[in-house]
Design a protein around this motif. Structure first.
Motif, short mmCIF file in Angstrom:
data_model
loop_
_atom_site.label_atom_id
_atom_site.label_comp_id
_atom_site.label_asym_id
_atom_site.label_seq_id
_atom_site.Cartn_x
_atom_site.Cartn_y
_atom_site.Cartn_z
N GLY B 354 47.53 38.71 6.19
CA GLY B 354 48.20 39.31 4.81
C GLY B 354 47.18 39.52 3.86
O GLY B 354 46.58 38.24 3.40
N ASN B 355 46.92 40.39 3.13
CA ASN B 355 46.42 41.10 1.71
C ASN B 355 47.19 41.97 1.33
O ASN B 355 47.28 43.14 1.65
N ARG B 356 46.79 41.91 -0.25
CA ARG B 356 47.38 43.13 -0.48
C ARG B 356 46.29 44.02 -0.76
O ARG B 356 47.25 44.98 -1.71
N VAL B 357 45.41 44.71 -0.09
CA VAL B 357 44.74 45.96 0.03
C VAL B 357 46.10 46.45 1.26
O VAL B 357 45.97 47.46 0.71
N THR B 358 46.02 45.69 2.27
CA THR B 358 45.88 46.73 3.69
C THR B 358 47.72 46.43 4.10
O THR B 358 48.15 46.97 5.24
N ILE B 361 45.05 42.46 7.85
CA ILE B 361 43.95 42.89 8.56
C ILE B 361 44.24 42.38 9.82
O ILE B 361 45.26 41.56 9.87
#
Lengths: 74, 414
Positions: B354-358, B361
């Motif tokens: 998880g990440n805040r951009v996409t 990934i």
């Protein structure tokens, strides 16, 4: 620490066959100067978080290298 | 010479069919709720329950106490339960088969789905639904089976019944150190081997030369791909390579030679493929369970398939495995298959980070073939980029010794 961040950023540039950078400066931008797209930024934040425990985009997505370094306390 | 029933080199157990008959007479009771890590005892008590028409429930031997609590069984705890008044002594295999046939309408076996998420579901099968694909004939009388599945799960029971009904020897290799397996298969002149793709990929590097004794090699339980098909054919040049579609809920349903499953014309009305790609199976194909996700008479398999033409489909992924990367739905199997086509990569598993951009990934754990010079992240990325869109490219790689497996021997996605 800065060396580690540079290494992560150059790792991403290598995947695009882009030339490795020797240093990073606060005036640079992630998208403009480093040529990063959203997927690159996602890789960057995941890898930096794995390394430092800090989510650089926690308070919003930023483009300035200087701001990123300050979020990392550098 | 006595026919071997089970050879279990890891536990130094060898029993013939005659031994099995004697042991059946000496085992007055079977455990209706069976949880024991000795494969021979499982097979022995399974046969005992069959000849006596007693119901049985199978639990994984390594279930923890917490996991065990989440399962609602009909029986309190694993213990010897039934006491049969009349214990029969068998001398002939046919005699034993007659008894099994006699009780076949009453006998039931309950299994639990592996339940990687949520509570494991209990599914109760009759002998009919468990042996739908079992073939007993003269043609099979000299078969020698390697047993390479968890015996408390559906695929393992398939192998058991196929071997048992044809009085074939079984060589238990499921928990054997992988590097020993080629020798053991060779020494015992194994002719039939059925396993998960993960199991095959873990043993293939240890074959120094092609193994000619194998006549049939079957893959099941996970997505089959052509890279694996080619490697299997190279290692087992005389074997017919097959791929089986089965589930704990419905048993074995289709077989294929490559990765395309065909729904037989006369069974077309028993299957439906939704617009979303999910495969539905008619209730007449199912075991019994209170936990099935039904819509009317139709069971939602949770498997996403691609219909190539009417009645011909290819497995794509489990519904809950799809990973959303920046708004794109990614099938991790597609990515894993591409990774496995890179020279030197023996095994790969893809999972979200998880990440805040996409949102997510892809990350990948990679096992490099023993003895292969190292392959780095940039090189792998370059190779797979030729075949995949950029959101399907894993961005974080970890090089690991082994990938963790579920009890069924399937790869575990985190």
């Amino acid at each position: 620490m800065e060396k580690k961040i540079l290494e992560i950023m150059n790792g991403i540039r290598r995947k695009h066959n882009l030339e490795e950078l020797k240093e990073i400066s606060s005036s640079q931008t992630l998208r403009g100067d480093f040529g990063f797209d959203s997927f690159d930024l996602a890789e960057l934040t995941v890898k930096i978080e794995d390394e430092t425990g800090v989510d650089i985009f926690e308070n919003g997505i930023i483009d300035s290298v200087g701001e990123m370094l300050s979020r990392l306390g550098m | 010479m006595e026919r071997v029933f089970l050879l279990d080199p890891e536990r130094s157990i060898q029993r013939s069919y005659q031994d099995l008959f004697l042991d059946l007479a000496d085992f007055p009771q079977v455990r209706p709720l069976f949880q024991d890590g000795t494969p021979y005892l499982l097979f022995l008590e399974l046969v005992a329950s069959l000849v006596r028409g007693e119901k049985m429930e199978l639990l994984d031997p390594d279930l923890s106490a917490t996991e065990r609590k989440r399962i609602k069984t009909d029986f309190e705890s694993p213990q010897y339960g039934y006491s049969s008044d009349e214990i029969e002594r068998f001398f002939m295999f046919e005699q034993l088969l007659d008894r099994i046939k006699h009780h076949s309408n009453d006998w039931r076996l309950s299994l639990y789905t592996s339940g990687t998420t949520g509570r494991p579901k209990k599914v109760t099968h009759s002998l009919g639904s468990l042996t739908r694909f079992v073939r007993k004939s003269k043609k099979h009388q000299s078969d020698v089976w390697a047993f390479a599945y968890n015996p408390t799960h559906f695929a393992g029971l398939q192998v058991f019944f196929q071997a048992f009904f044809n009085q074939n020897p079984m060589v238990y290799v499921f928990d054997m150190p992988r590097e020993r397996i080629p020798t053991v298969l060779g020494q015992n002149k194994v002719t039939h081997l059925s396993a998960t793709p993960t199991f095959f990929r873990s043993i293939l590097p240890f074959f120094e030369r092609p193994m000619l004794s194998l006549q049939a090699v079957t893959s099941g339980g996970e997505k089959f791909d052509s890279t694996l098909g080619d490697s299997l054919q190279k290692t087992f040049p005389n074997a017919k390579i097959r791929n089986v579609y089965a589930s704990t809920e419905a048993g074995s349903l289709f077989a294929a030679e490559g990765d395309l499953f065909k729904i037989p014309e006369k069974k077309m009305e028993k299957f439906k493929i939704l617009d979303s790609g999910e495969l539905l199976v008619h209730k007449s194909y199912l075991g019994e369970s209170e936990d099935f996700m039904m819509e009317g008479d139709w069971f939602h398999t949770g498997d996403i398939v691609q219909e190539v033409e009417a009645g011909l489909f290819r497995f794509q992924a489990r519904k809950n495995e799809m990973i959303n990367v920046g708004g794109y739905k990614v099938n991790p199997h597609e990515v894993e298959e591409t990774l496995l086509s890179v020279p030197g990569i023996q095994e790969a598993i893809v999972f979200p980070k998880g990440n805040r951009v996409t949102g997510n990934i892809l990350a990948a754990d990679i096992v490099i073939e023993p003895g292969f010079p190292s392959v780095d992240e940039a090189e792998i990325t370059r190779q797979i980029s030729k075949h995949l869109q950029k959101w399907k490219i894993p961005r974080v790689f970890r090089f690991v010794e082994a990938i963790s497996l579920s009890r069924t021997g399937k790869k575990e996605r985190k």
